[in-house]
Design a protein around this motif. Structure first.
Motif, short mmCIF file in Angstrom:
data_model
loop_
_atom_site.label_atom_id
_atom_site.label_comp_id
_atom_site.label_asym_id
_atom_site.label_seq_id
_atom_site.Cartn_x
_atom_site.Cartn_y
_atom_site.Cartn_z
N PHE A 34 -3.37 14.52 13.48
CA PHE A 34 -4.51 15.32 13.02
C PHE A 34 -5.82 14.71 13.55
O PHE A 34 -6.66 15.40 14.11
CB PHE A 34 -4.56 15.35 11.49
N CYS A 85 -4.53 11.51 -3.38
CA CYS A 85 -3.73 11.64 -2.15
C CYS A 85 -4.14 10.59 -1.15
O CYS A 85 -3.32 9.93 -0.52
CB CYS A 85 -3.93 13.01 -1.52
N GLY A 92 -1.49 6.07 9.00
CA GLY A 92 -0.76 5.07 9.77
C GLY A 92 0.75 5.23 9.71
O GLY A 92 1.48 4.59 10.47
N HIS A 101 0.81 -1.22 0.00
CA HIS A 101 0.00 0.00 0.00
C HIS A 101 0.86 1.28 0.00
O HIS A 101 0.55 2.24 -0.72
CB HIS A 101 -0.90 -0.05 1.25
N GLU A 131 -2.52 10.55 12.18
CA GLU A 131 -3.08 10.19 13.48
C GLU A 131 -3.09 11.41 14.41
O GLU A 131 -4.04 11.59 15.18
CB GLU A 131 -2.15 9.12 14.07
N GLY A 149 -8.66 14.85 10.16
CA GLY A 149 -7.66 15.65 9.44
C GLY A 149 -8.28 16.74 8.57
O GLY A 149 -8.02 17.93 8.78
N HIS A 208 1.18 4.65 -2.52
CA HIS A 208 1.19 6.10 -2.20
C HIS A 208 2.45 6.77 -2.76
O HIS A 208 2.39 7.85 -3.35
CB HIS A 208 1.16 6.30 -0.69
#
Ligand code: KG4
Ligand code: ZN
Length: 344
Positions: free
Chosen positions: A170, A303, A142, A115, A168, A184, A119
């Motif tokens: 945020f 994003c 994460g 994953h 996290e 967030g 990104h």
């Protein structure tokens, strides 16, 4: 080569089709997303079992949607890619199971994708794609990591968070202020009406001399302010949100600049959900412009979690010869999976 990508690691089901011909950057033909945010909102956070069940409902209709958008038929798909980890085990199993079933039914190979690599490579789908090598700031719910990226599968960790991730920080701060889930974007919206200098909040590890992060103390400082303010919180909430955002962003920007200094690179890529944060983009752009450093972001829509980055990462790994797709459909998932484990 036509790659179908499936993302189901957390609270978004994403499916996409990417076309990769020759050595060029693969092209995104279509992508579709279903966010579970509304469903989890009632619980103040992601409920893993509900997430898995919803992925089951969404993934095939989304696949049909992208095939229709791209005017392609399922038999034209050459490779089926899915997120193998990290993420919620049950949620990952849905994507992996569907991908392997599709692969087996079509007689096509499958490929499990990391994953975070998705990104990391997602800015390659933007109008202004980067070139290797670059420094990457990976900021998601994460993970918070700074990496030296020399090519597909060639990643060196420069620094990472020792406790909470930036997303996290945020989310937890937003929750303390009663802003709901996911915090967030809500905190960031409210921050626009506040004064970022109103509250003095800690900038953890700002001067630690290394490239690591720590955000747990910031969350405690926000909690202290919330308690101190009591009934006055409502009137000062925008100021507290702006001050929290400013603290997180300052640390991210300063450490990114330090990582650029250390690597000697003139290019930085920002990826992950927090990369959508407007203040982060403004401050990083300004600091990098002063140094002549190029900054690349994914398109705003790419994003946060999506299928496009998974199809892209699979296509780029195949192009680079970093991995082969397999017709062994005995899948497993990796809920915990450090990105460094990908490095050959
Ligand atoms: O990359 P992502 O979609 O999922 C993970 O892989 O974790 O990132 C989600 C995180 C959440 O913590 C969310 O609050 C944060 O990204 N986020 C933001 C913004 N948009 C999403 N944080 C600050 N400002 C934003 N505009
Ligand atoms: Zn993510």
């Amino acid at each position: 080569m036509l790659v179908l990508g499936i993302e189901s690691s957390c609270d978004e089901t994403g499916v996409a089709l990417v076309q990769a011909d020759g050595p060029g950057v693969p092209r995104l033909l279509a992508h579709a997303l279903h966010s579970q945010i509304e469903m989890h909102q009632a619980y103040g956070g992601v409920v893993p079992e509900l997430a898995s069940r919803d992925h089951i409902r969404r993934v095939l209709p989304l696949a049909q949607e992208v095939l229709a958008q791209a005017q392609r038929g399922l038999p034209e798909v050459d490779v089926v890619a899915y997120t193998r980890g990290p993420g919620l085990a049950g949620a990952l199993l849905v994507g992996a199971g569907v991908a392997c079933a599709l692969g087996a039914a079509l007689g096509r190979p499958v490929l499990g994708v990391h994953h975070l690599e998705g990104h990391l490579l997602s800015p390659f789908l933007s109008a202004d794609p980067p070139e290797f090598p670059f420094v990457a700031l990976l900021v998601s719910g994460g993970h918070t990591q700074l990496m030296q990226v020399d090519g597909v599968g060639r990643y060196t960790m420069l620094g990472e968070t020792i406790d909470d991730a930036a997303g996290e920080a945020f989310d937890k701060s937003a929750k303390l202020m009663g802003l709901g889930y996911p915090g967030g974007p809500a905190l960031s919206r409210l921050a626009q009406q506040g004064d970022p200098a109103a509250f003095r909040l800690p900038r953890p590890l700002l001067h630690s001399g290394d490239l690591d992060f720590s955000f747990a103390g910031l969350k405690t400082a926000v909690l202290t302010q919330v308690r101190k303010l009591g009934d006055a919180l409502e009137a000062r909430k925008a100021d507290l949100a702006a001050s929290t955002e400013a603290a997180i962003v300052e640390v991210l920007v300063r450490k990114s600049l330090a990582a650029l200094d250390r690597s000697g690179s003139q290019r930085i890529v920002v990826a992950g959900g927090v990369g959508a944060n407007r203040r982060l983009r403004e401050q990083l752009d300004a600091a990098c412009a002063r140094r002549g450093v190029r900054v690349h972001y994914p398109e705003l829509a790419l994003c946060t979690d999506n299928g496009a980055m998974i199809a892209l990462a699979a296509a780029m790994r195949l192009q680079a010869g970093a991995q082969e797709a397999t017709t062994s459909y005995a899948f497993d998932v990796k809920p915990r999976w450090p990105l460094q484990a990908l490095v050959a």
